[in-house]
Structure formats: C-alpha cells, structure tokens
Design an enzyme around this catalytic site. Structure first.
Site, PDB file in Angstrom:
ATOM      1  N   GLY A 217       0.771  -1.241   0.000  1.00 35.54           N
ATOM      2  CA  GLY A 217       0.000   0.000   0.000  1.00 35.54           C
ATOM      3  C   GLY A 217       0.800   1.288   0.000  1.00 35.54           C
ATOM      4  N   TRP A 269       5.467  -6.526   1.232  1.00 33.32           N
ATOM      5  CA  TRP A 269       4.541  -7.455   0.576  1.00 33.32           C
ATOM      6  C   TRP A 269       5.176  -8.689  -0.020  1.00 33.32           C
ATOM      7  CZ3 TRP A 269       5.547  -7.211  -4.726  1.00 33.32           C
ATOM      8  CH2 TRP A 269       6.185  -6.052  -5.188  1.00 33.32           C
ATOM      9  N   ASN A 287       9.483   0.945  -0.944  1.00 33.26           N
ATOM     10  CA  ASN A 287       9.976   2.315  -1.168  1.00 33.26           C
ATOM     11  C   ASN A 287       9.173   3.334  -0.370  1.00 33.26           C
ATOM     12  OD1 ASN A 287       7.747   1.765  -3.048  1.00 33.26           O
ATOM     13  ND2 ASN A 287       8.127   3.844  -3.765  1.00 33.26           N
ATOM     14  N   ASP A 330      11.242   4.687  -7.007  1.00 32.89           N
ATOM     15  CA  ASP A 330      10.353   3.544  -6.749  1.00 32.89           C
ATOM     16  C   ASP A 330      11.153   2.243  -6.726  1.00 32.89           C
ATOM     17  OD1 ASP A 330       8.065   2.018  -6.301  1.00 32.89           O
ATOM     18  OD2 ASP A 330       7.379   2.096  -8.377  1.00 32.89           O
TER      19      ASP A 330
END
Lengths: 595, 190
Positions: A217, A269, A287, A330
């Site tokens: 998220g 994740w 990130n 990212d």
C-alpha cells in the site's frame, strides 16, 4: 467452502469418503491429521522430507532449491504435462479488469495447496498421476474495497501450513486459519485495513506458532509494518512499523515539515526469511511515498528500501541495511533476503542476499548488517555510477544532503520533471523470487531488463487522501523491455551466466541439483542447465507465466508444478513495453509436469 | 482539426490541461455553461461506465488522479461538453492513454479527421470493449449528470454507485479525518 464430490473413480472415492467423514465432525479420530500436523521441527528440517514443499520459499532461507533429481539434465527433455487443473479467481474488482496467479503451491504428502488472486484456497489431491480438487475455500474477498487500493494487481502469492491448519491471507486484509481436512475456516483475524490503503498479497511466514504478515500500500500513503499473530491465541504478538514513530531511532531521517513519515510507505509485501540460529526474521522493505517526489520527504527515509532484521520473538529491530536512501525511483527493497553460508577469507560468511529493484545484487553480513559485496545484475543502470566498495551505498550518495540526486541528469526531481531511468520503476527484479543452488553456490535472479520514463508531480499535504494514489507522478513505457535469468557466483560476487529472454521474467525461479526452472509471460515454461543456463526443455502453456515453479513427489514420483495466469502490475501498467503480451488472455490454471 | 502539438509525447500520460484540450477541439461548440443537464434515468450510462472499465483509470468517482499508470483526467473537474465527451470516448485522446471505444474508429470512421495511418505514433489504445453509439451517449449523459462538477466524492454518491455490500464506501463516512492528522505512531491492535 465449496465441496466437490462428483468424482467416482475407485482411487478417489475412499479419500472423498474420508473428507466427508471429517466434515461430519469426526476429524479428531482420523489418524491422518496427526501425521500431517506441521510443527516448528518440520519447518526447521524440510530437507528431511524432500518430496514436500512446506515453505513459501521452500525453506526458511528462501533457497527454492529441491534435492529431487529424478528429473535431471539428462532426461528433462522428456518432461510432459502430467495433469492440469482449471482454477477460478480471474474476475475483476476495484480498478482491475481481471485477476491473475502469482502463487507458489505448497505440497505435503501428495496434496497441493494453491491460491488464486482473490485468495480462494484450493486443496488438490495429486495422488495417482492426476489432480482432484478436494475442497475450495472462497474467503469472499470484498473485491471493490480491496481491488480499488491494490496498486499492482489482484494477487495472492500462497499459503502456509501449521498444525492441522492452512494459513492464508486475503487482499482485503485478513489472516485466515483453515481446517486442512475440511476446508472450513477455523478462525480469521483482520490484520490490515483497506480503508487506510492497506492490502495483503504475500504468503504468511510461520515462525514458532506465529504467522508473520506483511502489508502492501505504499502507493496509497500507508505507513508499513510487519505483524505477528499467535496461531493459538489468535492475538497479535507484535507489530513493528517500518517507518519509525516520532522520537524513535531513525525518525531523524524524515526531515520534512509535512509529517511525511505518517504516510511514508515502506511496504512489506514479499514473504521474508528466518534465521533460527539467531532467532532473526529478515524482511525486505518497500519504497517511500510519494514515490517520485523525493523533495516532499527529505532525509534518508528509514527504513524504506532496506533489508530489516527483527528479533522473531519480540519484533524488535536488530539491524538494517538501506540500499537507496531518499529513493526517487520507486526502487523497493521488498525482495526476499536469501540466507546462505559460504566460505570466506576468514572463516564462513553468513550472508543475506538481495536482488534489489535498483538493479544491484547485494550480499550483507546477516550477523551485523554490514555490506559485503554488491554488483549490477541488469545490463543497464543509469541512475548511479556504481556502489561504494566499502559501504555499498551509491557512489553519489551524500549523507549531508537532504534530497539525494544521484546522477542528477536522469533522476526524477522537482527540477527534472520528466526523465528516463534504467532500471525502470518496476525494477531489475520485482517480487518474482530467486533460487539458490547450495552445491554450485549459484544464485539465480529472474531479471527485468528495463528502462522507463518517469513524470514527477509535486505533492502537497492536501493531495493526500485516503484510498487515493500517493505517487508524486507516474511512469510511462516508451521503451521495449526484455528479461534474463542471471546467475551470480556467491563465492566471488560476480555474474557467472546470463541467459537473455525476449520478455521480462515475471515468474521467478526453481533450482534443482543440475537444473533451473522458470517461465515467460508469453507462456513458456522452461528448464535450463544449472551451470550454463542453456535451455534444455520448453513447453508453451498458452497462458502467461506470472508465478514461480516448484517441485514435489507423490508416491515417489517427481513432479514440477506452476500456476499460469497473467495478471499483476504488468498487465495494466507496463504492457506498452511488451506489446505482444497484449494478446495473452486472462487465465487461471495449474500445470503439473512429470517424466 | 486537432492540434497534436498540444498533447504530450509520452503515451499513457494524461497530464495535458483541460483548457488546452478544449482549445484543441475546434469543431465542437465550446461553453459548457449553456448546456442543459442530462440524466441517466435507466442507469444505462452507469452500466457502461463499469462495463467499459472507465473505473480502471477514472475510478468509480470519476476523479481519476495520478498513479502508477499516469494521470487520468478528473471528470468531476472537467469542462468538456456532452459532445466533446462523446467524441473522446469514441475516438480516444491521441497521444495519451485514453482509449477509443467506437468500432471502426480510425479505420472506417475518421477520428479527429484522421485514419490510423495519419495518427501514427499518436494513435490511442483500443478500448477493452467496443461501445455502440447509444452506449457512448449514455455514458456521456451519466458523466454530465452525476460526475461533472460534483466536487469531492461523498458517501451518498458512493453507495449509489456500488449499491452492494462492499465496504468500499466506508471511508467516505469519516472523510473529515485526514490521514496526515493521525499521530505518527498508532500502536497495535487493528
């Protein structure tokens, strides 16, 4: 739960009867459940049952290496489809038009446990050279709620086993404990909150009667964490945030006046690893957010883009190693840390290996968190000239700078609002797992050989809204992207081989004594020679491979299994870089191969 | 004729301003204030909005927003007229990620005065489904009636859109509390 009892062959009837009896409430009297109970002893010693695949990453060290060698270099050319099974879960939801398959099957005593993207769990009886569905547990994931804040697909990467339970996650934030015999939900607990932009896509890691859950998220302004749930009391044992709270060590690396840390990202994740010798969990951290407007969050932004070591019992942070401070690209460090022991100049080295999205592969001393070696594993890196040989930091990193610019001419920033970066923001390696052959000391990385274009949007606190993207810009795909399998010799820290592929590797790796298995999003599953990476066998599944292969035995016979169904981030966000993949249809299928 | 210089070169990005777009569509009447509000009495337009996956980029609320795949236009803040929306849904937006949804666009039917060859690298992507002219009009009516000019999304709008048991709308009940007001450390126990 849905039950399937339409099979009438003699070989499956007895088993189905047993399941029916179990469902009637007589589970405790069945000897099978006691024999199959998974405990810490078994999880620590998976090499004693090579026909099973008990961990998401095969063992606690994430080797994804099987000692099975019935299928080998000499006969792999004869590998054929043994059976297939259509699964479900391709329905859309939220911003997603369809789901995909990214899971690793778990195998135990001839049964497989697999998931689809919406978190349905399937128990499959693989005895007798065929696959028969025993049960399917549909968790009724709230698709619109979760799918609207899943940045990168309708994904679920698999389950774990504990006791007589199957432990799984749902995209809408739940941890489920499912009765292994009946498929009924024994209990469930809400761990993540999609109202905050939190979702769960990774498989749980089971350590000492706890399920460790990671969260996704960061593109929606979450503050990342890892959470441990006691599988007996069903209560939370610890929750460690990946972004320090105010006044905590590391909070000084968030130097802004926006309270950026509160929505600073740091997702978790991808399932981590566990070192029982030191009772340490090692987990990759994603990130910082907003992704591309790094000036919104001056400072190094700990513990984003780090490998993080935690005391498994308490969740307390032991050490960290940050790869890309104040990341403007990212470049998550969310990948699994592979734990290996190799001979070193002054005794055995205990390493944690990580193939980072920033294009570099790292070996960290997993006792101290100190850098050992690093090298680029992709063909093209443009954002830095390289790593400092002592510290492993990018050469341009300046600890006195609040906003890092690295090679400023290519780095996204408020003064460089549109720029091309290599690797692209999906990274040199994304979630698809590596594999490690401990005999050859070769580490196989599934590589995305990429560049893409980043456009920066300047963020302000008023743009932060619950359940809305918090990215500070966005990528586009003006360049063709390819892939490779890249093997690194862990004793030297050098690339041993690179086998280039027309498409990025979106599935991941499996290693056996003299082979490696992998796939392509264009449909091929392939076996390569473990040393030369020469292709020895290939089969086109007719779908897109977006999941890692694994291997197991049933009644002494070796099988290789892989889920096939292209979904995930590529399909929606990166497809323009691989136009041929637009032809790949959504699908949901388990392929099992044997000689 | 369209002025393609007003579109960004990067495919997939929709960062061009609404004003520039309106100026670039010279053939369509400009001035949305004169337009009568349309409606969507049978929910046909809403169905198209979902079926054609408008929600995939513009979201259920139409606000679009920056993100992983670029930045879809806010239909809530748009100044496009009904006719302009119909044209863009049918023909897409050259040089951006906005797909075309009209069967035969740029082939049997010229779009913005162009065929596929004229559009070249500016050719927009093809939508995941083709829409009949009636569907395109319906979705334009839906956008005009329920999205355009609607301000920030509300709980009532959300439950009207989903009319389901999903918790997707719950967040709008507590919209007053912004996440950046929350304390940095919220402890355990969700």
């Amino acid at each position: 739960m849905e039950r399937f009892s339409g099979h009438t062959t003699i070989s499956t009837r007895a088993r189905l009867l047993a399941v029916a009896v179990a469902a009637a409430g007589m589970t405790a009297t069945l000897p099978a459940s006691a024999a199959d109970a998974v405990n810490q002893e078994r999880l620590l010693n998976v090499e004693k049952e090579p026909g099973n695949w008990l961990h998401h990453h095969q063992n606690y060290s994430a080797h994804r290496f099987s000692t099975l060698k019935e299928i080998n270099r000499d006969n792999v050319k004869n590998l054929k489809v043994a059976w297939t099974l259509h699964l479900g879960g391709i329905e859309g939801g939220g911003i997603w038009s369809h789901g995909g398959l990214e899971g690793t099957p778990i195998a135990e005593n001839g049964f497989l446990y697999v998931t689809d993207g919406w978190g349905s769990v399937y128990k499959i009886d693989a005895h007798g050279g065929r696959g028969v569905l025993v049960w399917k547990m549909d968790p009724k994931t709230d698709r619109d709620w979760a799918g609207a804040v899943a940045c990168c697909g309708v994904d679920n990467r698999g389950v774990a086993l504990w006791g007589d339970l199957v432990i799984s996650h749902t995209l809408d934030g739940r941890l489920l404990a499912i009765n292994k015999e009946t498929g009924q939900v024994a209990w469930q607990r809400t761990v993540a909150d999609p109202d905050k932009g939190e979702t769960i896509t990774g498989a749980p890691l089971i350590v000492k009667n706890m399920a460790i859950t990671g969260v996704a998220g960061a593109e929606y302004g979450i503050r990342g964490w890892l959470a441990a749930t006691d599988l007996t009391t069903q209560k939370e044992v610890w929750r460690t945030y990946t972004i320090p709270g105010k006044g905590e060590p590391g909070s000084e690396t968030w130097k802004d006046s926006n309270n950026a840390a509160a929505s600073g990202g740091g997702s978790t994740w991808v399932t981590g690893t566990y070192d029982p010798a030191t009772d340490t969990i090692i987990w990759g951290i994603g990130n910082p957010g907003p992704d591309w407007d790094s000036a919104y969050r001056p400072g190094d932004n700990l513990y984003t883009d780090s490998s993080l070591a935690l005391d498994a019992t308490t969740g307390k942070i032991k050490w960290y190693y940050q790869h890309t401070p104040n990341d403007p690209y990212d470049y998550d460090s969310v990948a699994e840390n592979v734990l290996v022991d190799v001979p070193g100049p002054s005794g055995p080295q205990k390493l944690a290996l990580e193939a980072d999205r920033n294009g570099f592969a790292y070996a960290i001393d997993r006792t101290t968190g100190k850098f050992v070696w690093g090298l680029p594993f992709v063909k093209k890196v443009t954002w830095t000239k390289g790593l400092d040989p002592e510290t492993g930091k990018p050469i341009e990193y300046d600890p006195n700078k609040a906003v890092q610019t690295y090679i400023a001419s290519v780095t996204p920033s408020r003064t460089n609002m549109e720029t091309d970066i290599c690797p692209g923001n999906m990274g040199g390696k994304n979630w698809p797992p590596t594999a490690y052959n401990p005999d050859l000391k070769l580490w196989y990385i599934p590589v995305i050989e990429s560049c893409n274009r980043i456009k920066v949007e300047v963020m302000t606190p008023d743009k932060l809204k619950p359940r809305e993207f918090w990215t500070g810009g966005g990528p586009s795909q003006p360049f063709r992207i390819t892939g490779s399998v890249t093997a690194i010799d862990v004793t030297t820290g050098k690339i041993a081989q690179k086998m280039e592929t027309p498409f990025p590797n979106l599935g991941g790796m499996l290693a056996t004594p003299d082979l490696v298995f992998t796939g392509q999003p264009s449909g091929e599953v392939m076996a390569l020679d473990a040393k030369s990476l020469q292709k020895l066998w290939e089969f086109n599944t007719g779908g897109g491979v977006n999941a890692p292969p694994m291997t197991f035995t049933v009644d002494g016979k070796q099988y290789v299994a892989i889920l096939v169904g292209l979904g995930g981030a590529w399909d929606k966000w990166f497809i323009d870089s691989t136009p041929e993949l637009k032809k790949i249809q959504p699908g949901s299928m388990l392929y099992v191969f044997a000689l | 004729m369209m002025n393609f210089n007003s579109f960004p070169a990067a495919p997939g990005m929709l960062l061009v301003s609404v004003v520039a777009l309106n100026f670039s569509i010279g053939t369509t009447a400009y001035g949305q204030s004169a337009q009568a509000p349309a409606s969507d009495p049978t929910n046909a337009g809403k169905a198209v909005f979902s079926k054609a996956n408008c929600v995939g980029c513009h979201k259920w609320h139409g606000n679009g927003g920056g993100g992983y795949g670029g930045d879809a236009l806010s239909l809530r803040k748009t100044e496009l007229t009904r006719d302009q929306i119909i044209e863009i849904v049918g023909c897409g937006r050259p040089g951006t990620g906005m797909p075309f949804f009209m069967r035969g666009a740029y082939d049997e039917v010229k779009c913005h005065g162009m065929n596929r060859q004229d559009a070249g690298a500016q050719m927009p992507p093809e939508g995941g489904t083709f829409l009949r002219p009636k569907d395109i009009e319906a979705v334009a009516d839906y956008v005009i009636a329920h999205i355009k000019g609607a301000g920030e999304p509300t709980y009532a709008e959300c439950v009207t859109f989903f009319s389901s048991t999903s918790r997707v709308c719950d967040v709008y009940k507590t919209q007053a509390q912004k996440p950046d007001d929350a304390p940095a450390s919220t402890g355990k126990g969700q």
